[in-house]
Design an enzyme around this catalytic site. Sequence first.
Site, short mmCIF file in Angstrom:
data_model
loop_
_atom_site.label_atom_id
_atom_site.label_comp_id
_atom_site.label_asym_id
_atom_site.label_seq_id
_atom_site.Cartn_x
_atom_site.Cartn_y
_atom_site.Cartn_z
N THR A 21 0.83 -1.18 0.08
CA THR A 21 -0.02 -0.14 0.08
C THR A 21 0.82 1.23 0.06
O THR A 21 2.13 1.01 0.27
CB THR A 21 -1.06 0.04 1.16
OG1 THR A 21 -2.16 0.93 0.96
CG2 THR A 21 -0.28 0.38 2.48
N CYS A 69 -3.12 8.82 5.51
CA CYS A 69 -3.81 7.65 6.16
C CYS A 69 -3.08 6.89 6.76
O CYS A 69 -1.69 6.99 6.82
CB CYS A 69 -4.29 6.55 4.87
SG CYS A 69 -5.85 7.16 4.01
N HIS A 121 -5.88 -0.16 5.35
CA HIS A 121 -5.67 1.29 5.16
C HIS A 121 -6.82 1.91 5.23
O HIS A 121 -7.83 2.06 4.47
CB HIS A 121 -5.37 1.12 3.62
CG HIS A 121 -4.83 2.53 2.88
ND1 HIS A 121 -3.90 2.59 2.05
CD2 HIS A 121 -5.29 3.84 3.24
CE1 HIS A 121 -3.84 3.86 1.50
NE2 HIS A 121 -4.46 4.47 2.33
#
Length: 214
Positions: free
Chosen positions: A46, A51, A68
């Site tokens: 990711t 985030c 996430h």
Amino acid sequence: MLPAASPEVSEHLATQRYFDRAFDRAAVKVLPGEYYVSATDEVIVTVLGSCVAACIRDVRLGVGGLNHFMLPSGGAGSQVSSASARYGVFAMEVLVNHLFKLGARREHLEAKVFGGGKVVASLSRSEVGARNAAFVRHYLATEEIALVAEDLMDDHARKVVFFPATGRVLVKRVGGASHSAELQREQRYQRRLQSAPIAGEVELFDTDLTGARR
């Protein structure tokens, strides 16, 4: 890929699969609002701006997953409200509960957490990254899940590569322009959360975060 526990959960499972030539194995990319769990020798990838991603693994079973998530923005310095925290809570609980359904035990779980950078201007002003970091630390402490490594906040984006079979995590700190498409997804995700809330809701490729907490 391990099966989802229910249709509701499956809507949040990552679906972007590819072969990663750098690591010579199958890989799955997790986007904002998604998670993925695996017990095979694949990698979960990711890219994070404001985030946060939690890599959680049962050290005895070798089963692990990554989520996430982003909390909706609020005023600078504000406390995490119940309305905003539910997104983080949902992301953490759906991942942990999936691991439990596969036989994981709380006392054998360990977590490594990443992200919360100040890289998207609209999110930096509302301190989303800082609130994400505070939330994930508080959640893990409350749930008594060991936090063994972290790379949180600062002013850069991160690419995270998690090897659930071994627990190894590689983290590469990158400039925002290097992953502009991924960061634009974060901005779109933030707008979606604000306008239509979801129901129910580190070798730094220079550093190895296999064990020691930063």
